[in-house]
Scaffold this motif. Structure first.
Motif, PDB file in Angstrom:
ATOM      1  N   MET A 178       0.847  -1.194   0.000  1.00 55.39           N
ATOM      2  CA  MET A 178       0.000   0.000   0.000  1.00 55.39           C
ATOM      3  C   MET A 178       0.883   1.244   0.000  1.00 55.39           C
ATOM      4  O   MET A 178       1.013   1.929   1.016  1.00 55.39           O
ATOM      5  N   PRO A 179       1.512   1.560  -1.142  1.00 59.75           N
ATOM      6  CA  PRO A 179       2.477   2.666  -1.168  1.00 59.75           C
ATOM      7  C   PRO A 179       1.865   4.042  -0.951  1.00 59.75           C
ATOM      8  O   PRO A 179       2.572   4.982  -0.618  1.00 59.75           O
ATOM      9  N   GLY A 180       0.569   4.193  -1.125  1.00 59.38           N
ATOM     10  CA  GLY A 180      -0.060   5.506  -0.967  1.00 59.38           C
ATOM     11  C   GLY A 180       0.133   6.097   0.406  1.00 59.38           C
ATOM     12  O   GLY A 180       0.084   7.310   0.581  1.00 59.38           O
ATOM     13  N   TRP A 181       0.377   5.272   1.387  1.00 64.15           N
ATOM     14  CA  TRP A 181       0.593   5.750   2.744  1.00 64.15           C
ATOM     15  C   TRP A 181       1.929   6.461   2.875  1.00 64.15           C
ATOM     16  O   TRP A 181       2.190   7.130   3.860  1.00 64.15           O
ATOM     17  N   ALA A 182       2.799   6.320   1.891  1.00 58.87           N
ATOM     18  CA  ALA A 182       4.125   6.945   1.934  1.00 58.87           C
ATOM     19  C   ALA A 182       4.144   8.285   1.223  1.00 58.87           C
ATOM     20  O   ALA A 182       5.194   8.808   0.910  1.00 58.87           O
ATOM     21  N   ASP A 183       2.987   8.832   0.940  1.00 61.32           N
ATOM     22  CA  ASP A 183       2.881  10.094   0.227  1.00 61.32           C
ATOM     23  C   ASP A 183       3.485   9.978  -1.163  1.00 61.32           C
ATOM     24  O   ASP A 183       4.234  10.839  -1.612  1.00 61.32           O
ATOM     25  N   VAL A 184       3.178   8.854  -1.823  1.00 61.70           N
ATOM     26  CA  VAL A 184       3.575   8.668  -3.213  1.00 61.70           C
ATOM     27  C   VAL A 184       2.321   8.654  -4.075  1.00 61.70           C
ATOM     28  O   VAL A 184       1.235   8.311  -3.599  1.00 61.70           O
ATOM     29  N   THR A 185       2.493   9.011  -5.308  1.00 60.24           N
ATOM     30  CA  THR A 185       1.395   8.993  -6.269  1.00 60.24           C
ATOM     31  C   THR A 185       1.679   7.884  -7.269  1.00 60.24           C
ATOM     32  O   THR A 185       2.797   7.769  -7.769  1.00 60.24           O
ATOM     33  N   CYS A 186       0.656   7.089  -7.549  1.00 56.84           N
ATOM     34  CA  CYS A 186       0.820   5.970  -8.475  1.00 56.84           C
ATOM     35  C   CYS A 186      -0.010   6.188  -9.734  1.00 56.84           C
ATOM     36  O   CYS A 186      -1.137   6.680  -9.666  1.00 56.84           O
ATOM     37  N   ALA A 187       0.564   5.824 -10.843  1.00 56.43           N
ATOM     38  CA  ALA A 187      -0.133   5.782 -12.126  1.00 56.43           C
ATOM     39  C   ALA A 187       0.140   4.400 -12.686  1.00 56.43           C
ATOM     40  O   ALA A 187       1.234   4.127 -13.176  1.00 56.43           O
ATOM     41  N   GLY A 188      -0.814   3.513 -12.526  1.00 50.58           N
ATOM     42  CA  GLY A 188      -0.598   2.128 -12.925  1.00 50.58           C
ATOM     43  C   GLY A 188       0.430   1.484 -12.014  1.00 50.58           C
ATOM     44  O   GLY A 188       0.329   1.568 -10.790  1.00 50.58           O
ATOM     45  N   ALA A 189       1.440   0.884 -12.622  1.00 48.91           N
ATOM     46  CA  ALA A 189       2.458   0.166 -11.860  1.00 48.91           C
ATOM     47  C   ALA A 189       3.632   1.044 -11.445  1.00 48.91           C
ATOM     48  O   ALA A 189       4.575   0.564 -10.837  1.00 48.91           O
ATOM     49  N   LEU A 190       3.596   2.331 -11.771  1.00 51.23           N
ATOM     50  CA  LEU A 190       4.692   3.226 -11.426  1.00 51.23           C
ATOM     51  C   LEU A 190       4.227   4.224 -10.369  1.00 51.23           C
ATOM     52  O   LEU A 190       3.168   4.835 -10.501  1.00 51.23           O
ATOM     53  N   CYS A 191       5.027   4.356  -9.330  1.00 53.70           N
ATOM     54  CA  CYS A 191       4.728   5.293  -8.246  1.00 53.70           C
ATOM     55  C   CYS A 191       5.958   6.172  -8.009  1.00 53.70           C
ATOM     56  O   CYS A 191       7.090   5.719  -8.205  1.00 53.70           O
ATOM     57  N   THR A 192       5.713   7.398  -7.552  1.00 53.11           N
ATOM     58  CA  THR A 192       6.814   8.277  -7.180  1.00 53.11           C
ATOM     59  C   THR A 192       6.363   9.274  -6.119  1.00 53.11           C
ATOM     60  O   THR A 192       5.176   9.579  -6.023  1.00 53.11           O
ATOM     61  N   ASP A 193       7.315   9.742  -5.355  1.00 55.89           N
ATOM     62  CA  ASP A 193       7.030  10.764  -4.344  1.00 55.89           C
ATOM     63  C   ASP A 193       7.302  12.167  -4.886  1.00 55.89           C
ATOM     64  O   ASP A 193       7.152  13.142  -4.175  1.00 55.89           O
TER      65      ASP A 193
END
Length: 191
Positions: free
Chosen positions: A34-49
């Motif tokens: 659940m990467p969203g808890w790290a203040d990252v934004t995801c678009a499909g399989a790629l996430c970044t802060d």
């Protein structure tokens, strides 16, 4: 006074609640689920802060995926890759001193210093290993297979690597030079 032991049902419920909570708290790479808890934004399989660097992350991922697929074949399951531009993001996922980490075929975290093609390729090779061989099987493979393959096939430009990684890369490349590359996965399963 004798106490009745807890029922199996109560014990199962307790384990289902406590074990994931403990894993979330203490095994930080599990947080990739659940990467969203790290203040990252995801678009499909790629996430970044850092969305200002999303295009750079997309290019690195696309190049690495194409490179790895040329080397070892198509991915069975596309990797989720989290590009951390800030150390706080990397710390959230438990990178510590590591530049990047892959959690089986679930996700990869690329730290702030690893936004380079060979680092992303290296981690995607670990994803492919886990995807093709299975994460449990991979635990029992020799380091020259696991790390040597990732360093060798990623075309990491650093030479020599720090030990034991240089020896592992050499051992893998020596072995790889003696097999039919179209039979890589069956040959790796034999080891």
């Amino acid at each position: 006074m004798w106490r009745k032991p807890p029922s199996f049902k109560r014990l199962a419920v307790l384990l289902c609640l406590v074990v994931p909570a403990l894993a979330w708290a203490f095994v930080k790479p599990v947080r990739v689920v659940m990467p969203g808890w790290a203040d990252v934004t995801c678009a499909g399989a790629l996430c970044t802060d850092d969305m200002r660097r999303a295009s750079e992350a997309e290019q690195l991922l696309a190049e690495a995926q194409a490179h790895v697929e040329r080397q070892v074949g198509a991915f069975g399951r596309r990797p989720r890759v989290i590009f951390c531009a800030r150390q706080a993001c990397a710390d959230y996922f438990g990178l510590g001193a590591r530049s990047a980490v892959t959690l089986a075929s679930v996700a990869t975290v690329i730290g702030p210093n690893a936004w380079k093609p060979h680092y992303v390729r290296h981690e995607l090779l670990h994803h492919a290993q886990s995807d093709r061989l299975g994460p449990i099987t991979l635990l029992f493979k020799p380091a020259w297979v696991v790390e040597g393959m990732a360093y060798g096939l990623s075309e990491d430009p650093r030479s020599p690597l720090a030990e034991p990684f240089e020896s592992q890369r050499k051992a893998f490349l020596d072995w790889y030079g003696g097999i039919d590359h179209t039979q890589l996965w069956p040959e790796l399963r034999k080891l």
